[in-house]
Enzyme design. Sequence first.
Site, PDB file in Angstrom:
ATOM      1  N   ASP A  63       0.733  -1.043  -0.023  1.00 23.63           N
ATOM      2  CA  ASP A  63       0.010  -0.044   0.051  1.00 23.63           C
ATOM      3  C   ASP A  63       0.780   1.376  -0.084  1.00 23.63           C
ATOM      4  OD1 ASP A  63      -2.507   1.457   0.449  1.00 23.63           O
ATOM      5  OD2 ASP A  63      -1.406   1.974   2.227  1.00 23.63           O
ATOM      6  N   GLU A 135      -2.209  -5.398  -3.893  1.00 18.41           N
ATOM      7  CA  GLU A 135      -1.037  -4.549  -2.982  1.00 18.41           C
ATOM      8  C   GLU A 135       0.120  -5.524  -2.242  1.00 18.41           C
ATOM      9  OE1 GLU A 135      -3.608  -0.818  -1.048  1.00 18.41           O
ATOM     10  OE2 GLU A 135      -4.005  -2.668  -0.048  1.00 18.41           O
TER      11      GLU A 135
END
EC number: 3.1.26.3
Length: 245
Positions: A63, A135
């Site tokens: 992320d 992610e």
Amino acid sequence: MANQKKKEMVHDFQQKFTDKMKSLGLHFKNIDLYQQAFSHSSFINDFNMNRLEHNERLEFLGDAVLELTVSRYLFDRHPHLPEGNLTKMRATIVCEPSLVIFANKIKLNELILLGKGEEKTGGRTRPSLISDAFEAFVGALYLDQGLDTVWTFAEKVIFPYVEDDELVGVVDFKTQFQEYVHSQNKGDVTYQLIKEEGPAHHRLFTSEVILENKAVAEGKGKTKKESEQKAAEQAYKLMKNKKSL
């Protein structure tokens, strides 16, 4: 029996992953790292593995790596845009619906290792699960090959969508609601997780959006992030319907 099933699933993953990386023109060293990136908690639970072997830590890292990569891309591509515009554009690119678009483009969901129950309930096509795996993959790629390779990956999978304006229809309600609140000078917006229920492989999160110390809407989702988006969506729609917050 269980160990044999696990071996078969891992072997199948390794073959598919190797083919996928070859098709993307990417190299890798540590396949175990990528296996973790695609290991959902339901897979870990089914085979009684260490709970830290699922992909959530790599999702956390990925992320941040995605935000940095996209920030640099936007900074270079739009030298005359102010910070506020860049922030809004970045939010659209890294929000869950966009990540699902990127992941589906290269069929990353085919690689996800799921528990039996999660597979049966449609986990492989669940947006939150797919975006989390995307992610986590970026996090693993960063650790294994470095930021330059992440950039190369983004040039192939992410940036073309941005340049073609194909993400215009993707809505990040947290950003939308935040901008409305800011324009009305209504104070700070925060989110709070108020409930977490269900088995480990099928969790349901409930979050509320708080404005000026008052809860104004709730949202449910398969992840905390999704529940916050749903809460923001409800709050934003209340505003659009001209209901008092």
